[in-house]
Scaffold this motif. Structure first.
Motif, PDB file in Angstrom:
ATOM      1  N   ALA A 159      -2.507   5.135  -2.098  1.00 33.36           N
ATOM      2  CA  ALA A 159      -3.454   5.961  -1.346  1.00 33.36           C
ATOM      3  C   ALA A 159      -2.701   7.145  -0.765  1.00 33.36           C
ATOM      4  CB  ALA A 159      -4.102   5.143  -0.224  1.00 33.36           C
ATOM      5  N   ASP A 160      -3.446   8.105  -0.230  1.00 34.13           N
ATOM      6  CA  ASP A 160      -2.776   9.192   0.480  1.00 34.13           C
ATOM      7  C   ASP A 160      -2.200   8.643   1.781  1.00 34.13           C
ATOM      8  OD1 ASP A 160      -5.073   8.798   1.969  1.00 34.13           O
ATOM      9  OD2 ASP A 160      -5.931  10.762   1.552  1.00 34.13           O
ATOM     10  N   PHE A 161      -1.315   9.410   2.399  1.00 28.33           N
ATOM     11  CA  PHE A 161      -0.595   8.943   3.571  1.00 28.33           C
ATOM     12  C   PHE A 161      -1.447   9.072   4.833  1.00 28.33           C
ATOM     13  CE2 PHE A 161       3.571   9.824   1.256  1.00 28.33           C
ATOM     14  CZ  PHE A 161       3.929   8.473   1.184  1.00 28.33           C
ATOM     15  N   THR A 162      -2.594   8.404   4.859  1.00 28.73           N
ATOM     16  CA  THR A 162      -3.487   8.455   6.011  1.00 28.73           C
ATOM     17  C   THR A 162      -3.863   7.043   6.442  1.00 28.73           C
ATOM     18  OG1 THR A 162      -5.498   8.504   4.665  1.00 28.73           O
ATOM     19  CG2 THR A 162      -4.476  10.637   5.212  1.00 28.73           C
ATOM     20  N   ARG A 163      -4.332   6.936   7.677  1.00 30.88           N
ATOM     21  CA  ARG A 163      -4.767   5.633   8.178  1.00 30.88           C
ATOM     22  C   ARG A 163      -5.953   5.118   7.366  1.00 30.88           C
ATOM     23  NH1 ARG A 163      -4.907   4.300  14.538  1.00 30.88           N
ATOM     24  NH2 ARG A 163      -3.141   5.709  14.282  1.00 30.88           N
ATOM     25  N   GLU A 164      -6.868   6.004   7.027  1.00 33.74           N
ATOM     26  CA  GLU A 164      -8.025   5.589   6.242  1.00 33.74           C
ATOM     27  C   GLU A 164      -7.609   5.109   4.858  1.00 33.74           C
ATOM     28  OE1 GLU A 164     -11.699   4.650   4.730  1.00 33.74           O
ATOM     29  OE2 GLU A 164     -10.961   4.802   6.786  1.00 33.74           O
ATOM     30  N   GLY A 165      -6.636   5.797   4.254  1.00 35.74           N
ATOM     31  CA  GLY A 165      -6.146   5.346   2.953  1.00 35.74           C
ATOM     32  C   GLY A 165      -5.558   3.951   3.033  1.00 35.74           C
ATOM     33  N   GLY A 166      -4.772   3.690   4.072  1.00 32.38           N
ATOM     34  CA  GLY A 166      -4.204   2.360   4.250  1.00 32.38           C
ATOM     35  C   GLY A 166      -5.267   1.312   4.510  1.00 32.38           C
ATOM     36  N   ARG A 167      -6.238   1.636   5.352  1.00 33.70           N
ATOM     37  CA  ARG A 167      -7.310   0.679   5.660  1.00 33.70           C
ATOM     38  C   ARG A 167      -8.104   0.314   4.416  1.00 33.70           C
ATOM     39  NH1 ARG A 167     -12.163   0.017   5.762  1.00 33.70           N
ATOM     40  NH2 ARG A 167     -12.524   2.113   4.960  1.00 33.70           N
ATOM     41  N   ARG A 168      -8.464   1.332   3.640  1.00 36.27           N
ATOM     42  CA  ARG A 168      -9.292   1.094   2.452  1.00 36.27           C
ATOM     43  C   ARG A 168      -8.574   0.226   1.418  1.00 36.27           C
ATOM     44  NH1 ARG A 168      -9.861   5.904   1.592  1.00 36.27           N
ATOM     45  NH2 ARG A 168      -8.357   6.209  -0.095  1.00 36.27           N
ATOM     46  N   GLN A 169      -7.316   0.557   1.134  1.00 42.92           N
ATOM     47  CA  GLN A 169      -6.595  -0.194   0.108  1.00 42.92           C
ATOM     48  C   GLN A 169      -6.201  -1.583   0.592  1.00 42.92           C
ATOM     49  OE1 GLN A 169      -6.544   0.707  -2.913  1.00 42.92           O
ATOM     50  NE2 GLN A 169      -7.355   2.757  -2.530  1.00 42.92           N
ATOM     51  N   ALA A 170      -5.895  -1.723   1.872  1.00 43.71           N
ATOM     52  CA  ALA A 170      -5.589  -3.048   2.404  1.00 43.71           C
ATOM     53  C   ALA A 170      -6.815  -3.948   2.365  1.00 43.71           C
ATOM     54  CB  ALA A 170      -5.065  -2.935   3.832  1.00 43.71           C
ATOM     55  N   ALA A 171      -7.974  -3.384   2.667  1.00 39.49           N
ATOM     56  CA  ALA A 171      -9.202  -4.180   2.597  1.00 39.49           C
ATOM     57  C   ALA A 171      -9.393  -4.743   1.199  1.00 39.49           C
ATOM     58  CB  ALA A 171     -10.397  -3.316   3.001  1.00 39.49           C
ATOM     59  N   ASP A 172      -9.055  -3.953   0.181  1.00 42.66           N
ATOM     60  CA  ASP A 172      -9.154  -4.427  -1.199  1.00 42.66           C
ATOM     61  C   ASP A 172      -8.165  -5.567  -1.452  1.00 42.66           C
ATOM     62  OD1 ASP A 172     -10.245  -4.207  -3.854  1.00 42.66           O
ATOM     63  OD2 ASP A 172      -8.353  -3.302  -4.464  1.00 42.66           O
ATOM     64  N   LEU A 173      -6.926  -5.412  -0.976  1.00 39.43           N
ATOM     65  CA  LEU A 173      -5.933  -6.470  -1.150  1.00 39.43           C
ATOM     66  C   LEU A 173      -6.363  -7.762  -0.453  1.00 39.43           C
ATOM     67  CD1 LEU A 173      -2.512  -4.637  -0.600  1.00 39.43           C
ATOM     68  CD2 LEU A 173      -3.305  -5.704  -2.725  1.00 39.43           C
ATOM     69  N   LEU A 174      -6.928  -7.627   0.726  1.00 40.35           N
ATOM     70  CA  LEU A 174      -7.274  -8.811   1.515  1.00 40.35           C
ATOM     71  C   LEU A 174      -8.518  -9.528   0.992  1.00 40.35           C
ATOM     72  CD1 LEU A 174      -6.516  -7.440   5.090  1.00 40.35           C
ATOM     73  CD2 LEU A 174      -5.073  -8.875   3.634  1.00 40.35           C
ATOM     74  N   ARG A 175      -9.224  -8.923   0.066  1.00 49.37           N
ATOM     75  CA  ARG A 175     -10.361  -9.601  -0.576  1.00 49.37           C
ATOM     76  C   ARG A 175      -9.927 -10.457  -1.767  1.00 49.37           C
ATOM     77  NH1 ARG A 175     -13.326  -4.706   0.790  1.00 49.37           N
ATOM     78  NH2 ARG A 175     -12.611  -3.739  -1.156  1.00 49.37           N
ATOM     79  N   LEU A 176      -8.667 -10.369  -2.165  1.00 45.00           N
ATOM     80  CA  LEU A 176      -8.191 -11.158  -3.295  1.00 45.00           C
ATOM     81  C   LEU A 176      -8.285 -12.654  -2.975  1.00 45.00           C
ATOM     82  CD1 LEU A 176      -4.971  -9.140  -4.255  1.00 45.00           C
ATOM     83  CD2 LEU A 176      -7.149  -9.195  -5.504  1.00 45.00           C
TER      84      LEU A 176
ATOM     85  N   VAL B 127       0.883  -1.161   0.000  1.00 45.78           N
ATOM     86  CA  VAL B 127       0.000   0.000   0.000  1.00 45.78           C
ATOM     87  C   VAL B 127       0.921   1.212   0.000  1.00 45.78           C
ATOM     88  CG1 VAL B 127      -1.783   1.298   1.206  1.00 45.78           C
ATOM     89  CG2 VAL B 127      -1.841  -1.211   1.213  1.00 45.78           C
ATOM     90  N   GLY B 128       1.173   1.752  -1.186  1.00 49.75           N
ATOM     91  CA  GLY B 128       2.108   2.854  -1.328  1.00 49.75           C
ATOM     92  C   GLY B 128       1.434   4.202  -1.184  1.00 49.75           C
ATOM     93  N   GLY B 129       2.268   5.222  -1.071  1.00 51.01           N
ATOM     94  CA  GLY B 129       1.764   6.587  -1.015  1.00 51.01           C
ATOM     95  C   GLY B 129       1.346   7.078  -2.382  1.00 51.01           C
ATOM     96  N   PRO B 130       1.014   8.362  -2.496  1.00 49.98           N
ATOM     97  CA  PRO B 130       0.574   8.918  -3.782  1.00 49.98           C
ATOM     98  C   PRO B 130       1.601   8.665  -4.894  1.00 49.98           C
ATOM     99  CG  PRO B 130       0.180  10.476  -1.998  1.00 49.98           C
ATOM    100  CD  PRO B 130       0.970   9.360  -1.408  1.00 49.98           C
ATOM    101  N   ARG B 131       1.123   8.341  -6.065  1.00 47.72           N
ATOM    102  CA  ARG B 131       2.008   7.992  -7.176  1.00 47.72           C
ATOM    103  C   ARG B 131       2.922   9.129  -7.582  1.00 47.72           C
ATOM    104  NH1 ARG B 131      -0.256   3.468 -10.045  1.00 47.72           N
ATOM    105  NH2 ARG B 131      -2.361   2.951  -9.324  1.00 47.72           N
ATOM    106  N   ASP B 132       2.492  10.386  -7.382  1.00 48.57           N
ATOM    107  CA  ASP B 132       3.264  11.518  -7.876  1.00 48.57           C
ATOM    108  C   ASP B 132       4.318  12.009  -6.889  1.00 48.57           C
ATOM    109  OD1 ASP B 132       1.450  12.467  -6.030  1.00 48.57           O
ATOM    110  OD2 ASP B 132       0.922  14.265  -7.167  1.00 48.57           O
ATOM    111  N   MET B 133       4.461  11.352  -5.740  1.00 47.49           N
ATOM    112  CA  MET B 133       5.445  11.791  -4.752  1.00 47.49           C
ATOM    113  C   MET B 133       6.742  11.016  -4.931  1.00 47.49           C
ATOM    114  SD  MET B 133       3.297  12.551  -1.265  1.00 47.49           S
ATOM    115  CE  MET B 133       4.728  13.361  -0.549  1.00 47.49           C
TER     116      MET B 133
ATOM    117  N   PHE C 167       3.622  -4.226   2.894  1.00 49.88           N
ATOM    118  CA  PHE C 167       4.517  -3.107   3.157  1.00 49.88           C
ATOM    119  C   PHE C 167       3.744  -1.827   2.882  1.00 49.88           C
ATOM    120  CE2 PHE C 167       7.870  -0.276   1.068  1.00 49.88           C
ATOM    121  CZ  PHE C 167       8.235   0.324   2.266  1.00 49.88           C
ATOM    122  N   ALA C 168       3.638  -0.976   3.884  1.00 49.01           N
ATOM    123  CA  ALA C 168       2.881   0.271   3.750  1.00 49.01           C
ATOM    124  C   ALA C 168       3.827   1.447   3.573  1.00 49.01           C
ATOM    125  CB  ALA C 168       1.991   0.491   4.972  1.00 49.01           C
ATOM    126  N   GLY C 169       3.347   2.484   2.879  1.00 51.04           N
ATOM    127  CA  GLY C 169       4.174   3.635   2.557  1.00 51.04           C
ATOM    128  C   GLY C 169       4.530   4.504   3.735  1.00 51.04           C
TER     129      GLY C 169
END
Length: 297
Positions: free
Chosen positions: A179-196, A144-150, A204-206
């Motif tokens: 996602a942006d560098f927030t807890r909610e961003g990490g939670r949301r994107q991780a939930a997507d990964l864990l549904r695979l 779960v990385g940070g914003p692509r443009d950073m 590894f988080a950003g």
């Protein structure tokens, strides 16, 4: 050089706070500089601010989101001696205004490679995180990385990928989210990964905030950390060792980065060329309780 000058911080709209003496600039009163953050209400920002203050500069803090079209002119009119931009972009027109007025500019966690900057070894940090997870036996690792443009986000992911390649492990883009560098961003994107259907055994988080969101997503999915999912963050903020489980993370020396930026800016203010246009301070892995061997399948 005298060590009796106290630095102070003035956050916009707040009363001044007197800080402990740092390293003063010259023999005169410390110059006042503008310290600009994406947001002021994060532990990450406070660590960098503490470092800049320890450099001996007097600091006025402001949020990038509140910069108006006349920000640069206003800063010149307020007789700021310099600017420290922390993970914030600056427009060409603003840079020209500051340059014409002789107001020097230094970046922390740079977003523009053309400007003087202080950062961390983000690529090496990403590689270290991957090597740690690989050493435990993980082979299916999500990101779960940070914003692509950073720049820091890209460097951490590049280092992670390079470590996988060095170990002969294929990189799977399907396991990467941003996602942006927030807890909610990490939670949301991780939930997507864990549904695979074939979910990762580690993530590894950003940054640490995202990593804490990953842990929340794992718990919501009925998974234990690290029994079912290992998690590694980046930053090593106080929340990392206070979390349950305590977070394995890559430490970047945020306060030291702020101090080095302050020293670099002080040199520019006093007419001395900096020793280097770009400084990178070393990161290191801090292993705690959020990582373990993958579960047997």
């Amino acid at each position: 050089m005298s060590r009796t000058t106290a630095s102070r911080v003035v956050a916009r709209g707040c009363r001044p706070v007197v800080r402990a003496p740092g390293q003063p600039v010259g023999r005169r009163a410390a110059p006042v500089v503008e310290l600009v953050f994406p947001a002021l209400d994060t532990a990450w920002a406070m660590e960098v601010m503490r470092g800049v203050v320890d450099s001996g500069l007097d600091v006025v803090m402001s949020a990038a989101a509140r910069r108006g079209p006349t920000w640069a002119q206003d800063l010149v009119g307020a007789r700021r001696a310099g600017v420290v931009l922390v993970a914030c972009p600056i427009g060409d027109a603003e840079r020209r205004v500051l340059a014409r007025a002789g107001v020097p500019l230094v970046q922390v966690d740079p977003v523009d490679q053309a400007l003087l900057s202080v950062g961390a070894t983000n690529r090496a940090g990403g590689a270290t995180a991957a090597e740690h997870l690989l050493s435990l036996g993980h082979r299916r690792v999500g990101v779960v990385g940070g914003p692509r443009d950073m720049l820091c986000s890209r460097a951490r992911l590049d280092g992670f990928r390079a470590a996988l390649a060095e170990a002969g492990i294929g990189f799977d883009p399907a396991l990467v989210r941003h996602a942006d560098f927030t807890r909610e961003g990490g939670r949301r994107q991780a939930a997507d990964l864990l549904r695979l259907p074939d979910r990762p055994t580690a993530v590894f988080a950003g940054n640490d905030e995202q990593a804490l969101g990953v842990i929340e997503a794992a718990r919501a999915a009925g998974l234990s950390v690290p029994g079912d999912l290992s998690v590694v963050g980046f930053d090593d903020l106080p929340a990392a060792w206070r979390s349950s489980p305590a977070l394995s993370t890559v430490r970047q020396p945020l306060a030291a980065m702020g101090t080095r930026a302050g020293w670099m800016l002080a040199d520019l203010i006093e007419g001395r060329p900096p020793a280097s246009d770009r400084v990178e301070l070393a990161t290191r892995l801090v292993v705690r309780a959020s990582t373990a061997r993958p579960p047997a399948r």
